[in-house]
Design a protein around this motif. Structure first.
Motif, short mmCIF file in Angstrom:
data_model
loop_
_atom_site.label_atom_id
_atom_site.label_comp_id
_atom_site.label_asym_id
_atom_site.label_seq_id
_atom_site.Cartn_x
_atom_site.Cartn_y
_atom_site.Cartn_z
N ARG A 79 -0.66 16.24 -8.09
CA ARG A 79 -0.52 15.46 -8.93
C ARG A 79 0.21 13.90 -8.59
O ARG A 79 0.69 13.53 -9.40
CB ARG A 79 0.73 16.00 -9.60
CG ARG A 79 0.21 17.52 -10.44
CD ARG A 79 1.35 18.03 -11.41
NE ARG A 79 0.62 19.05 -12.22
CZ ARG A 79 0.34 18.55 -13.58
NH1 ARG A 79 0.58 17.45 -14.27
NH2 ARG A 79 -0.14 19.56 -14.35
N VAL A 80 0.13 13.80 -7.22
CA VAL A 80 0.53 12.47 -6.60
C VAL A 80 -0.69 11.63 -6.41
O VAL A 80 -1.41 11.89 -5.68
CB VAL A 80 1.36 12.83 -5.61
CG1 VAL A 80 1.96 11.72 -4.62
CG2 VAL A 80 2.60 13.75 -5.69
N GLY A 81 -0.29 10.31 -6.68
CA GLY A 81 -1.13 9.21 -6.37
C GLY A 81 -0.34 8.40 -5.51
O GLY A 81 0.69 7.58 -5.63
N ARG A 82 -1.45 7.96 -4.21
CA ARG A 82 -0.63 6.96 -3.28
C ARG A 82 -1.69 6.02 -3.05
O ARG A 82 -2.83 6.40 -3.00
CB ARG A 82 -0.21 7.70 -2.11
CG ARG A 82 1.11 8.69 -2.24
CD ARG A 82 1.52 9.17 -1.07
NE ARG A 82 2.48 10.02 -1.03
CZ ARG A 82 2.59 11.54 -0.95
NH1 ARG A 82 1.18 11.91 -0.85
NH2 ARG A 82 3.37 12.33 -1.04
N GLY A 83 -1.27 4.85 -2.38
CA GLY A 83 -2.29 4.01 -1.89
C GLY A 83 -3.10 3.49 -2.65
O GLY A 83 -4.27 2.95 -2.37
N PHE A 84 -2.94 3.36 -4.00
CA PHE A 84 -3.84 2.85 -5.26
C PHE A 84 -4.03 1.27 -5.14
O PHE A 84 -5.10 0.92 -5.54
CB PHE A 84 -3.65 3.60 -6.54
CG PHE A 84 -2.11 3.63 -6.71
CD1 PHE A 84 -1.60 2.52 -7.33
CD2 PHE A 84 -1.39 4.55 -6.67
CE1 PHE A 84 -0.38 2.39 -7.59
CE2 PHE A 84 -0.07 4.75 -7.10
CZ PHE A 84 0.36 3.59 -7.67
N THR B 178 0.68 -1.14 -0.17
CA THR B 178 -0.08 -0.12 0.16
C THR B 178 0.76 1.07 -0.04
O THR B 178 0.57 2.24 -0.68
CB THR B 178 -0.97 -0.06 1.42
OG1 THR B 178 -1.66 -1.31 1.29
CG2 THR B 178 -1.86 1.17 1.10
N THR B 179 1.86 1.30 0.46
CA THR B 179 2.73 2.28 0.81
C THR B 179 4.26 2.37 0.05
O THR B 179 4.78 3.24 -0.33
CB THR B 179 3.04 2.79 2.12
OG1 THR B 179 3.41 1.78 2.97
CG2 THR B 179 1.63 3.13 3.05
N PHE B 180 4.72 0.93 0.15
CA PHE B 180 6.01 0.87 -0.30
C PHE B 180 6.02 -0.28 -1.46
O PHE B 180 5.12 -1.26 -1.29
CB PHE B 180 7.07 0.53 0.88
CG PHE B 180 7.19 1.85 1.57
CD1 PHE B 180 8.02 2.75 0.93
CD2 PHE B 180 6.46 1.92 2.55
CE1 PHE B 180 8.32 4.29 1.94
CE2 PHE B 180 6.78 3.20 3.71
CZ PHE B 180 7.79 4.04 3.02
N VAL B 181 7.09 -0.44 -2.26
CA VAL B 181 7.45 -1.35 -3.14
C VAL B 181 8.68 -1.85 -2.92
O VAL B 181 9.76 -1.25 -2.77
CB VAL B 181 7.20 -1.11 -4.73
CG1 VAL B 181 7.48 -2.06 -5.58
CG2 VAL B 181 5.91 -0.27 -4.92
N THR B 182 8.86 -3.21 -2.69
CA THR B 182 10.03 -3.82 -2.53
C THR B 182 10.25 -5.13 -3.71
O THR B 182 9.13 -5.63 -4.37
CB THR B 182 10.39 -4.70 -1.30
OG1 THR B 182 9.38 -5.51 -0.97
CG2 THR B 182 10.34 -3.48 -0.27
N ALA B 183 11.64 -5.35 -3.92
CA ALA B 183 11.66 -6.38 -4.93
C ALA B 183 13.04 -7.13 -4.67
O ALA B 183 13.83 -6.59 -4.12
CB ALA B 183 11.83 -5.83 -6.34
N ALA B 184 12.92 -8.66 -4.92
CA ALA B 184 14.01 -9.46 -4.38
C ALA B 184 14.49 -10.37 -5.53
O ALA B 184 13.42 -10.60 -6.61
CB ALA B 184 13.65 -10.21 -3.19
N ARG B 185 15.88 -10.73 -5.66
CA ARG B 185 16.23 -11.77 -6.75
C ARG B 185 16.76 -12.91 -6.10
O ARG B 185 16.96 -13.12 -4.90
CB ARG B 185 17.26 -11.07 -7.70
CG ARG B 185 18.46 -10.71 -6.96
CD ARG B 185 19.35 -9.83 -7.50
NE ARG B 185 19.98 -10.64 -8.56
CZ ARG B 185 21.06 -11.38 -8.67
NH1 ARG B 185 21.62 -11.72 -7.39
NH2 ARG B 185 21.65 -12.12 -9.84
N ALA B 186 16.48 -13.94 -6.88
CA ALA B 186 17.20 -15.32 -6.66
C ALA B 186 17.79 -15.66 -7.74
O ALA B 186 17.14 -15.90 -8.75
CB ALA B 186 15.97 -16.36 -6.48
#
Length: 667
Positions: free
Chosen positions: A73-78, A20-28
């Motif tokens: 102009r900012v969209g959050r929590g979408f 909802t507030t942040f994006v994380t990404a991981a690799r294997a």
């Protein structure tokens, strides 16, 4: 499992947690599972977009600074708004939620591809466990718009369990609970280890608008009280004030994070023409958030009850999400449930790491196509190449950051969670919506006998009976229909995707509803028109099966719209159904509508601030109104007498009040 080397680069798999507030990404990759650095020395970026002047969308950490000068102009929590028919307004223009999600995903995958030099072999995207087929289909559509052809969708607790099981072996029948307290929401889920993997048991629950952002607002309110309410006197029309408040909010975030390790902290506050320090002890902060944490524990307890699992039967409670690092969370959960809690050093990374682990244990993709197809797949939006396909495998038990288990998997193993579908069951050709609707119509008319016709008819009835707001469901597995793969390969399972089920079911429901309406009104009108193309008008002495629909049914219709204000945000209907109370936040009023005559009966001014949520007592005599503002300077609950429509009391709150619950008095 075999990892390939392409042009000097090691193949890898990608797991994405779009919260909802942040994006994380991981690799294997061949030996390790680790996080990607998405921002400037940070592995998390805001789940936000910014509309530039040229109409393009900016993502990442830049949205934070841009939001100060142009917050509209900012969209959050979408992410939590997926499935909502109302678009997100950016700069005065409407944008579908799927478009914003696809833009965010596309930028993320392009950044990862640039860092690695090659696109990922497989991608796993996570979503809340409460999502039903409708939201999953929309999420899948957003991924396709971003250029991801065959991403695998898994639930967030499934990914968290995969990360847990990678270092601690779960025995068959063992049960764990996932307590996910993120930046803007809370989720509770119970999972049980089965021979084929983990499976969700009971009913997952979710609390919207409760998380780390609310704790930040509580600290901001504390600062305002410390300076005697000076924050409420600031003129937010000046850019200098907006910059100062943005810096203060960031200071509140850092103070919250510091109190996870220290017992007290001091942070500076810079306001126009004024500078001072604020001292905050952990005990004071815990008093601010204790009530919110208690509500999350009650939600977790209800989830355990729905799964018919006693706390003593749990192997552990996994604390997931950045706000789970608050020491009070582990203490209160352990004290209430009396069982072991497990929290990682970085609980906000757990879901992404688990998703990457699941991606690495799918079947290897096919690489017999030119390499430029793979590069173009992530090159620009709507350009889709041929995506790799994989199969679901049981959760590994090898240690994270070590060599991953490469045991051969059963070819026909079912997915760990029935509500999800693995990437390899996507058909190679999609049925166009027009053809699906035509086939559904033939089914409703009784033509096209055969297995396919029977399946479409069932889908139509299922789609028609679903409620307007999807509930957590478990999809019934489709019949194991097999076909021979390309070049005479091994047979593969063939099933419809969630999106195709929605399209086919909707088309069939519309066709069936149209036929019923024609039958009802056609039987009452002597001038009815019959279909052309050589069709003959049936004899009136022998009614058709479609015409025999029983007594006349009322057709729902949309009445005349009732104007209830410019900013309606929440509605509560009185227990007797006679009145609807609508909160108008910006106008600071509550509009009362009479449901018998569909007219506004009263307008109640709320002097304390913008009303947000409304809750009736069981007898309907009292209405509780939660009131707070974006600056965090107003946090109260008004008590409203519905007989006189007057505010009879105001109850101050230590932090932002959410949607209250009223319990009946005990005799």
């Amino acid at each position: 499992m075999g990892f390939r080397f392409r042009g000097g680069t090691v193949s890898y798999n990608l797991g994405v947690d779009l919260g909802t507030t942040f994006v994380t990404a991981a690799r294997a990759d061949t030996t390790t599972v680790g996080m990607f650095t998405l921002g400037d020395r940070s592995v998390v970026i805001p789940a936000a977009v910014y509309l530039r002047d040229d109409g393009t969308l900016a993502t990442g950490q830049a949205t934070g600074s841009l939001a100060v000068s142009s917050p509209d102009r900012v969209g959050r929590g979408f992410m939590s708004r997926l499935g909502d028919a109302m678009p997100v307004i950016l700069g005065g223009a409407p944008y579908p939620v799927t478009a914003l999600l696809s833009g965010l995903l596309q930028d993320l995958v392009q950044k990862v591809t640039k860092i690695q030099g090659e696109p990922p072999d497989r991608v796993v995207l996570t979503h809340p466990a409460r999502w039903g087929p409708f939201r999953r289909a929309l999420f899948d559509e957003a991924a396709h718009q971003a250029g991801l052809e065959n991403p695998r969708l898994v639930t967030e607790p499934e990914a968290a369990a995969a990360y847990y099981a990678a270092s601690r072996q779960l025995g068959d029948g063992e049960t764990i609970a996932v307590y996910d307290l993120g930046g803007g929401t809370f989720d509770a889920t119970v999972l049980r280890q089965q021979p084929g993997g983990v499976q969700i048991v009971g009913k997952p629950e979710r609390i919207e608008r409760l998380g780390g952002s609310d704790f930040d607002e509580a600290i901001l309110s504390y600062v305002n009280d410390t300076v005697g309410g000076s924050l409420t006197e600031l003129d937010t029309r000046h850019p200098q004030t907006l910059v100062a408040l943005a810096g203060l909010r960031q200071g509140c975030v850092l103070a919250k994070e510091a109190l996870s390790a220290d017992t007290e902290t001091t942070f500076p506050v810079f306001l126009p023409g004024r500078r001072f320090d604020v001292h905050l002890a952990r005990s004071d902060f815990e008093d601010m958030v204790r009530g919110s944490i208690e509500s999350t524990i009650r939600t977790l307890s209800r989830t355990l009850q729905s799964a018919q699992v006693e706390p003593a039967d749990l192997r552990a409670v996994l604390l997931v999400g950045g706000s789970s690092r608050i020491p009070l969370v582990a203490r209160m959960v352990s004290a209430e449930l009396g069982c072991c809690t497990v929290v990682d050093t970085h609980p906000q990374h757990v879901v992404a790491l688990g998703a990457a682990t699941l991606a690495s244990h799918a079947s290897p993709p096919q690489h017999d196509r030119p390499q430029h197809d793979r590069r173009q797949r992530y090159g620009r939006q709507h350009h889709r190449g041929h995506a790799s396909r994989g199969t679901t495998a049981p959760i590994p038990t090898a240690t994270v950051n070590a060599v991953l288990d490469a045991r051969p998997q059963q070819r026909d193993a079912q997915p760990p969670i029935p509500a999800q579908r693995p990437a390899d069951v996507i058909p190679t050709q999609r049925t166009p919506p027009q053809e699906a609707r035509a086939a559904a119509a033939r089914t409703a008319l009784g033509g096209g006998a055969g297995p396919d016709a029977a399946t479409m008819q069932t889908s139509a009835l299922m789609a028609k009976s679903r409620p307007a707001h999807p509930r957590p469901t478990v999809d019934t597995p489709l019949p194991d229909t097999r076909h021979v793969g390309p070049n005479g390969g091994r047979p593969r399972r063939f099933a419809l995707t969630d999106r195709e089920r929605v399209l086919i079911g909707t088309g069939a429901a519309v066709a069936l509803a149209g036929i019923i309406v024609l039958a009802i009104f056609g039987g009452r009108n002597d001038t009815q028109t019959w279909p052309p193309s050589g069709s003959t008008r049936p004899s009136t002495s022998a009614p058709t099966a479609v015409a025999a629909v029983g007594p006349e049914l009322a057709t729902p219709a949309l009445g005349v719209p009732v104007q209830v204000g410019r900013t309606p945000s929440f509605v509560a209907v009185s227990p007797d159904g006679g009145h609807a109370y609508i909160a108008n936040g910006d106008a600071r009023v509550i509009t009362v509508g009479d449901t018998a005559i569909d007219q506004v009966a009263a307008t109640i001014p709320i002097a304390a601030g913008p009303p947000q949520f409304l809750t009736f007592t069981p007898d309907g005599r009292t209405l509780y109104v939660t009131i707070f503002n974006d600056q965090g300077t107003i946090n109260v609950i008004d008590v409203l007498d519905t007989a006189s429509n007057a505010v009879i009391a105001t109850i101050p709150q230590p932090a932002r009040p959410l949607h209250p619950t009223v319990t009946p008095r005990k005799p």
